[in-house]
Scaffold this active site. Sequence first.
Site, PDB file in Angstrom:
ATOM      1  N   LYS A 198       4.736  -8.316  -7.258  1.00 44.04           N
ATOM      2  CA  LYS A 198       4.116  -6.941  -7.066  1.00 44.04           C
ATOM      3  C   LYS A 198       4.933  -5.746  -7.488  1.00 44.04           C
ATOM      4  CE  LYS A 198       0.855  -6.919  -2.941  1.00 44.04           C
ATOM      5  NZ  LYS A 198       1.043  -6.743  -1.792  1.00 44.04           N
ATOM      6  N   ARG A 249      -6.588  -0.509  -1.688  1.00 46.26           N
ATOM      7  CA  ARG A 249      -5.704   0.501  -1.000  1.00 46.26           C
ATOM      8  C   ARG A 249      -4.765   0.149  -1.927  1.00 46.26           C
ATOM      9  NH1 ARG A 249      -4.758  -3.980   2.053  1.00 46.26           N
ATOM     10  NH2 ARG A 249      -3.196  -5.048   2.768  1.00 46.26           N
ATOM     11  N   ASP A 309       6.022  -4.139   6.577  1.00 43.22           N
ATOM     12  CA  ASP A 309       5.378  -3.941   7.300  1.00 43.22           C
ATOM     13  C   ASP A 309       5.410  -4.984   8.403  1.00 43.22           C
ATOM     14  OD1 ASP A 309       5.160  -6.475   6.453  1.00 43.22           O
ATOM     15  OD2 ASP A 309       3.412  -6.300   4.745  1.00 43.22           O
ATOM     16  N   ASP A 339      10.053  -6.460  -3.640  1.00 50.75           N
ATOM     17  CA  ASP A 339       8.926  -7.279  -3.262  1.00 50.75           C
ATOM     18  C   ASP A 339       8.605  -8.265  -4.451  1.00 50.75           C
ATOM     19  OD1 ASP A 339       6.151  -7.985  -2.551  1.00 50.75           O
ATOM     20  OD2 ASP A 339       5.895  -5.621  -1.541  1.00 50.75           O
ATOM     21  N   CYS A 361      -2.007 -23.103  30.969  1.00 50.17           N
ATOM     22  CA  CYS A 361      -3.274 -23.457  30.886  1.00 50.17           C
ATOM     23  C   CYS A 361      -3.969 -22.064  30.886  1.00 50.17           C
ATOM     24  CB  CYS A 361      -2.780 -23.014  32.899  1.00 50.17           C
ATOM     25  SG  CYS A 361      -2.186 -21.540  33.552  1.00 50.17           S
ATOM     26  N   ALA A 400       0.774  -1.122  -0.203  1.00 52.68           N
ATOM     27  CA  ALA A 400      -0.017   0.508   0.453  1.00 52.68           C
ATOM     28  C   ALA A 400       1.088   1.608   0.201  1.00 52.68           C
ATOM     29  CB  ALA A 400      -0.742  -0.351   1.459  1.00 52.68           C
TER      30      ALA A 400
END
Length: 1005
Positions: free
Chosen positions: A480, A466, A528, A455, A584, A430
């Site tokens: 990409k 986006r 990211d 990428d 637990c 994005a």
Amino acid sequence: MAGSGEEPRYSRQLYVLGGGARRLPRSAVLVSGLRGTGAQVATALVLAGTGRVVLHDCGAVCAADRTQQFLLRESDLGQNRAEASQRALAELNPCVVVEAYTGELSEAFLASFQVVVLTESSLEEQLCVGDFCHAQGICFIVADTKGLAGQLFCDFGEHFVVDDPAEGDPVSAAVQHISQGNPGVVTYMGTENSRGHLFCDGDLVTFSGVQGMTELNGQEPVPVHVLDAFRLEIGDTSSFSPYRCGGLVSQVQRPQECSHEPLCRALEKPKIQVANPEDLPRSRSLHAAFQALHAFRREQGRLPRPRAPADAERVLELARSLGHQQSPLDEDVVRAFASVSAGDLCPVASVLGALAAQEVLKAITGKFLPLDQWLYFDSLECLALAGAEQLTEADCAPRGSRYDGQIAIFGANFQEKLGHQKYLVVGAGAIGCELLKNFAMMGLAAGDGELIVTDMDTVALSNLHRQLLYRSADISQEPKSVVAAAAVQRMNPDVRVTAHQNQVGPATEMLYGDKFFQHLDGVASALDTIEARTYLERRCLRCRTPLLDSGTEGTRGNVLAMVPSLTKPLEPASAPRDGTFPLCTLRHFPRTIQHTLQWARDEFEGLFQLPAEQVNQFMEDPAFLEQQPPGKVLEQVWHSLRERPQDWRDCVCWARRRWQSCYHDAITQLLHIYPPEHETSPGVPFWAGDRSCPHPLTFNPDNDTHLDYVMAAAHLFAQVHRVPPCRDRVAVQAILRDVVLPPFAPQEGLQIPLTEEPTEEAQVPTGHRQLTELTQDLVQWRQELVGDEEAQAPLMEPIYFEKDNDVHIDFITAASNLRAENYGISPANWLTSKRIAGQIVPAIITTTAAVAGLACLEVYKLVWGCQDLSCYRNSNISLSACLLLRVQPSPAPTYRYGGREWSCWDRLELQAVGADGQAMTVQEVLDWLQRTHGWTVTMLLCGDIVLYDSKADAETQARQKAQRLSENLEDARMPRQQDLELLYMCEGEDAEAEDTRPPLLCSLP
């Protein structure tokens, strides 16, 4: 179950906008003015899924529009701006109706919209349209950019209701105690991720699952008064039953009403929103400057000429003449604003357009408080760059170029410099898409430079809301980076862009080594993960390469500039919790929906992944049985093979048995060991504090959640065993009604751990005879299944959890909510379960566009070669609150070592080539440090390898000194490296000097 049909595309956005996002497909928005700001607003609205977006512009496309208008192509020159933009926007989202309109903004035309946005209008048109919209209850927004500044105004009417003003989910906490009194005091436990107070004074809360003081359960929301981080006062509880244990206190969001003045009144008495009160006088001066600019345009029929002192002075005179100044006019601000107001910058349009688009989304969805009512943004610090004030009117005059808007601010010579840049963009998601779009408009690397984007990912459906460079046809196709590079070329064919498909990390240092980074003019991080961003920061610090780091989460974002020799190195936020909880707690004592969701994730892996992997390994490897220790793994393989289904009915029956085991039998067993009245010690109940007493569930095939679990579990179990599934819920209900299970009898003597240590539950060990029988069964089954031949295909199909697979989320949601029902925990809907279990970061186009615009404003300064720290800005934004904070970065810290002062950016650089042309020996390195800096080295290391130790015996020292640096690497079987970072220690240094000495970088031949 899964949400509406648009969920896969908009899931990350839905986590930001909440339920109000469902109104988007039914909304209609007008965007008037299709230059840079209008294009950014319209693009964000189309990507977000607004039902109908109408573009209005009466002008024709000219070359200078392409400084900031990324929707236009060279073939659009001379055509209507709205019509040309409509063709590009219609490709972005087939679910949105995009129309072009070139007529007048008549009242009849305006009446059909819920929101009207003006971006290129005169003040007279703003006032006229604003009055009509205010009278008709139409939300009205003005978004205007001029040069290095922007103006945003909102009028949502006098009674605008915000359904959900806050960001994030309402908080909840486990109750530990509630006193009887007036007021009653609630003591609660913080969550694993809580920091400080969960609640605020005046918050409304409700209670559920409280035992003893049951009068609170289901009561209308009550206000609270916060006493401290773990105590709240509520109303009168003196007449209620005594509190016994359990319960959840949950915040309730309440709607808020906002009242806005129409533009005609808001101009004279502006309410201006600022992140810092010190910024208010500057914003008020910009408020006057924009009005004076409108007056200048009416008077002259044009904007002030770039860098024309007489025009700037006239704007200043007009600003002085305004009679309603709330504070003294900052004349320098007005003069600077006017001198470049004819300019256009894509980054400025990105920032203001994103802010405006978020306000549109607020108007439609009722999510977040709208701007009240004015906001001003500027980057006039760019005019303080060394040498910028010497630019003349001739330097900034238009050239008939697509970059004229940028030349008007920075001059023609700077435009050439932009074209020579070599930049690396890491990540084409994005933020990466927005950075690349801006770089294309700016002309970065449009000469003999190079723009590298890397990428490894491919495009997914959830990216499309986006990431504007991708289309539906790109899903799961080329990487990409390849698709993004092609999109950049279409936007600006002159940009020299190269696509890589590599991760930038330790594994690729042979590709992205020191020489690579040292030859870059800058790096833009669009990563990211904290780990990846931290690695990139370290590489840029080592190689003295400028870095711009950008990040977002929901409506919040930040940009950090790391400039060699000037700024403090970046300090990324600490890594978020990995979602792990004490075993637990998950197994027996959950108290939040996060606990039950993690339990469901563990169930998924334990039922549909691990057993299949173990069975396949057993089938493929004849030695598997001998390699396993006696016990658990062999039993699991045995159970998996014994439970192999023959058809879909078997899968449904298996899912029904699993339901009974998890939600009835296991809870009954737990209550058998620790009954509700059990006490840890006399008078101290066991089920209190962070332990909520559960209750078993009774299966009902007509209960939707029960049936959801069986449908999803049976489907996944069938997939594991390669059995065709069935989606007929009625048929499954019929099967379930015929299933009869034996009554459950609790076991005696079973122990359940109560500590937070991750230990296995105590189990009766498998006896030797039983183990022998089990092994014999496995050998026989294997023989029956594969014969004498080795298995050709895996017997079972392991399923790995995928957050974008609806069946996986169906199982997680149902499994978690049933577990929550056991323990009186409020359930989570399908979308929330997906977000938490999938660890999805909420995301929206508006935040990424604003962050990328802010980052690109810092690129201008880097390209200029600015060495003045006061010109740079770190930025933080919160679009939910419409706040933008820009501050000067911290200066580079210094320290003393070896008798002199060093900066954190300093390093010792050594061309480690000996007189014979080969790599230096250790002795030569030691001599260089002594000769150059007067330091006597006592120890020299390369990573964990000791190259020299003065405390070693004489023979060892002699051998160490004689070795070449390259030989040391070969002896340690380390990969050959051209650049080494050596650690050294010297005589007389402080014990604390380890982290405060300049690094020694050696370049080998």
